[in-house]
Write a protein that holds these residues in place. Sequence first.
Motif, mmCIF file in Angstrom:
data_model
loop_
_atom_site.group_PDB
_atom_site.id
_atom_site.type_symbol
_atom_site.label_atom_id
_atom_site.label_comp_id
_atom_site.label_asym_id
_atom_site.label_seq_id
_atom_site.Cartn_x
_atom_site.Cartn_y
_atom_site.Cartn_z
ATOM 1 N N TRP A 150 0.841 -1.196 0.000
ATOM 2 C CA TRP A 150 0.000 0.000 0.000
ATOM 3 C C TRP A 150 0.876 1.245 0.000
ATOM 4 O O TRP A 150 1.971 1.264 0.559
ATOM 5 C CB TRP A 150 -0.892 0.025 1.235
ATOM 6 C CG TRP A 150 -2.052 -0.919 1.202
ATOM 7 C CD1 TRP A 150 -2.056 -2.198 0.718
ATOM 8 C CD2 TRP A 150 -3.362 -0.688 1.707
ATOM 9 N NE1 TRP A 150 -3.290 -2.768 0.891
ATOM 10 C CE2 TRP A 150 -4.113 -1.861 1.496
ATOM 11 C CE3 TRP A 150 -3.972 0.385 2.325
ATOM 12 C CZ2 TRP A 150 -5.437 -1.981 1.872
ATOM 13 C CZ3 TRP A 150 -5.301 0.282 2.704
ATOM 14 C CH2 TRP A 150 -6.029 -0.889 2.475
ATOM 15 N N GLU A 153 -0.302 7.242 1.293
ATOM 16 C CA GLU A 153 -1.534 8.016 1.155
ATOM 17 C C GLU A 153 -2.768 7.133 1.360
ATOM 18 O O GLU A 153 -3.751 7.565 1.984
ATOM 19 C CB GLU A 153 -1.580 8.674 -0.218
ATOM 20 C CG GLU A 153 -0.599 9.814 -0.416
ATOM 21 C CD GLU A 153 0.827 9.347 -0.684
ATOM 22 O OE1 GLU A 153 1.738 10.186 -0.735
ATOM 23 O OE2 GLU A 153 1.029 8.110 -0.835
ATOM 24 N N ASP A 154 -2.741 5.906 0.845
ATOM 25 C CA ASP A 154 -3.888 5.000 1.000
ATOM 26 C C ASP A 154 -4.009 4.501 2.437
ATOM 27 O O ASP A 154 -5.119 4.363 2.965
ATOM 28 C CB ASP A 154 -3.751 3.820 0.044
ATOM 29 C CG ASP A 154 -3.852 4.237 -1.422
ATOM 30 O OD1 ASP A 154 -4.560 5.225 -1.694
ATOM 31 O OD2 ASP A 154 -3.216 3.604 -2.278
ATOM 32 N N ILE A 155 -2.870 4.222 3.070
ATOM 33 C CA ILE A 155 -2.909 3.798 4.475
ATOM 34 C C ILE A 155 -3.458 4.921 5.341
ATOM 35 O O ILE A 155 -4.245 4.685 6.271
ATOM 36 C CB ILE A 155 -1.498 3.380 4.951
ATOM 37 C CG1 ILE A 155 -1.022 2.151 4.167
ATOM 38 C CG2 ILE A 155 -1.495 3.087 6.451
ATOM 39 C CD1 ILE A 155 0.398 1.725 4.493
ATOM 40 N N TYR A 156 -3.072 6.146 5.032
ATOM 41 C CA TYR A 156 -3.579 7.290 5.802
ATOM 42 C C TYR A 156 -5.103 7.377 5.720
ATOM 43 O O TYR A 156 -5.782 7.607 6.726
ATOM 44 C CB TYR A 156 -2.945 8.580 5.285
ATOM 45 C CG TYR A 156 -3.501 9.825 5.950
ATOM 46 C CD1 TYR A 156 -2.983 10.274 7.162
ATOM 47 C CD2 TYR A 156 -4.566 10.532 5.383
ATOM 48 C CE1 TYR A 156 -3.505 11.405 7.780
ATOM 49 C CE2 TYR A 156 -5.087 11.661 5.994
ATOM 50 C CZ TYR A 156 -4.549 12.096 7.183
ATOM 51 O OH TYR A 156 -5.074 13.210 7.809
ATOM 52 N N LEU A 157 -5.638 7.196 4.514
ATOM 53 C CA LEU A 157 -7.092 7.256 4.358
ATOM 54 C C LEU A 157 -7.784 6.185 5.194
ATOM 55 O O LEU A 157 -8.843 6.422 5.781
ATOM 56 C CB LEU A 157 -7.469 7.103 2.886
ATOM 57 C CG LEU A 157 -7.127 8.287 1.966
ATOM 58 C CD1 LEU A 157 -7.425 7.926 0.521
ATOM 59 C CD2 LEU A 157 -7.913 9.514 2.380
ATOM 60 N N ARG A 158 -7.172 5.016 5.264
ATOM 61 C CA ARG A 158 -7.763 3.945 6.073
ATOM 62 C C ARG A 158 -7.707 4.308 7.555
ATOM 63 O O ARG A 158 -8.682 4.096 8.283
ATOM 64 C CB ARG A 158 -7.027 2.641 5.809
ATOM 65 C CG ARG A 158 -7.505 1.500 6.682
ATOM 66 C CD ARG A 158 -6.976 0.166 6.209
ATOM 67 N NE ARG A 158 -7.396 -0.917 7.081
ATOM 68 C CZ ARG A 158 -7.197 -2.199 6.827
ATOM 69 N NH1 ARG A 158 -6.588 -2.551 5.703
ATOM 70 N NH2 ARG A 158 -7.600 -3.130 7.657
ATOM 71 N N ARG A 403 -10.951 11.416 -2.100
ATOM 72 C CA ARG A 403 -10.319 10.585 -3.123
ATOM 73 C C ARG A 403 -10.434 11.225 -4.505
ATOM 74 O O ARG A 403 -9.885 10.712 -5.482
ATOM 75 C CB ARG A 403 -10.945 9.184 -3.145
ATOM 76 C CG ARG A 403 -10.561 8.321 -1.949
ATOM 77 C CD ARG A 403 -11.129 6.924 -2.104
ATOM 78 N NE ARG A 403 -10.717 6.051 -1.013
ATOM 79 C CZ ARG A 403 -9.602 5.324 -1.025
ATOM 80 N NH1 ARG A 403 -8.796 5.393 -2.080
ATOM 81 N NH2 ARG A 403 -9.283 4.545 -0.005
#
Length: 410
Positions: A150, A153-158, A403
Motif C-alpha cells: 500500500w 496516502e492510501d494507508i492514511y485514508l484507512r 479521493r
Amino acid sequence: MVDNAKRALQVQHDANQPARESANLNSTAARAKRWLIAHYPLLGSLLTQFELVEDADVCRRMDIGIAAIHVGAGEIYINPLRALNLESAKFVVAHEILHAGLCHSSRRQGRDPYLWNVACDFVINDWLVTMGLGAPPEGGLLFDEELRGWAAEDIYLRLAGDLRIRRRLSTLRGGDCDMLDDTRGRFFTDREEFCKRALLQGLDHHQASGRGTLPSGLVEAIRTLNQPPIPWQAKLAEWIQERFPLPERKRTYARPSRRQSATPDLPRPRFVEPEDQRATRTFGVIIDTSASMQRDELGKAPGAVVSYSQAQAVRQVRLVYCDATPYDEGFVSIDSLAVRATVRGRGGTVLQPAIGLLESRRDFPKDSPILIITDGMCEPQLTVTHDHAFLLTTENRLPFVTRKPAFAMS
C-alpha cells in the motif's frame, strides 16, 4: 548565484563540523550507522550528512522513547536508555533516515501529522522487514502484512476512517511524531532536496554494485520522488480531456462541402459535429468568491478552464459564484467567460449551497462533472454526488480527506 553559493557553503560547513563532545563513537547506534554506510550504498551517502545524538537528557526533554529525526537540523536522536542491540539499532537508524530521503515531512500536505507519520511508518517497516535489514526493536514496530504494497496516502485514508485506532498505535518516538520538522523553511527545503538526490545516487550505486535486491515499492518511490512534478495545468487539462473527448465528426449531405462548387456534378458531404453531443458537452464551475480568495487567483483559474475547455470543444459551462450564498450565473459561453471580469460575493465561505443548487437544477445534466475552485477555507465536509474535482489556490489544502482529484495551483 551568490545566495546559492552561500547555501552550498553552509551545508558543507555543517557537514564538516566535528561530532558532539558527548558523542560515543563506539556506541551501538554509531556502529550501526557505520555498518549501514559500509554495507548499504542506498543509505550511505545520506547517512554521512546526519549526526547521531545519543543524549538521555535531550531525549527526555523531547519525549523520545526510541528514536526520532530532525531533517532541518541534520540530526537523528537515539535514546541510549533503550539499550538497543546492534541489529535493532540498524533497523532504527535505517527507518529514520528513510523518513528524510523520502521527504515524508513535506509530503504531509495538510494531513494530520501523527496519522501521516504512522502511515509512513507502516510503509518503511514493511520495506525493512522485506530486506531483512536488522531486527525491529521491541514495542516499536508498526507492521501489518495486510497493508503490504500500500502507498502511505492510501494507508492514511484507512487510518483516518477510524480515529479511535490512534490510541493503539505508536511511532519510534512513542505517542508523538518521530519526524520533528514542524514547518518548511528555506533551509529545510534545501536539505530535503539534498536528501532526495543523495538517496537516488545511493540507489544507483547500490544496484550497480550488486549489493542485493530492494523492494520494488521502495525503488519506485525513490525514482518517482526525483521526477519533476506534473504542473497543475497539465493535470487539469487531463481531467477535462478524460471527461470530454473530442466528438467524432459525421458526414452529412444535408450540408454540402465548401468545395461543392468546384465539382457541381459530384456531391460532396460536409463533416459536422452531432447537435446532441454539442448540447451535453458542459460541466459546472463553482468559483469561491469569498474575501480570502486573491484577485489574481480569481483570474488565473478560470483562464486555465477556458483554455482547456476550448481545446476539447466545450462551448459552455454552468457557472456559480459562491461566498456564503450561491450566485447562479446560468450557462455561460466559454468565450464570454474568457473576458468576464465581474464577480459576485467577497463575503464568507459556504460551498455546499452552491453544490446543492447545481445538482438540483433540471437543466444541468445529471452526468456532468463539477469543478470547484476554492482556497480550501470552507466547511470541514462537502457532499457532492456528481463527478467532481477541486482546483486549489497556491499552497492551500482541503480541510477534509477526499479521493477525488485536487489540483493545487503553483
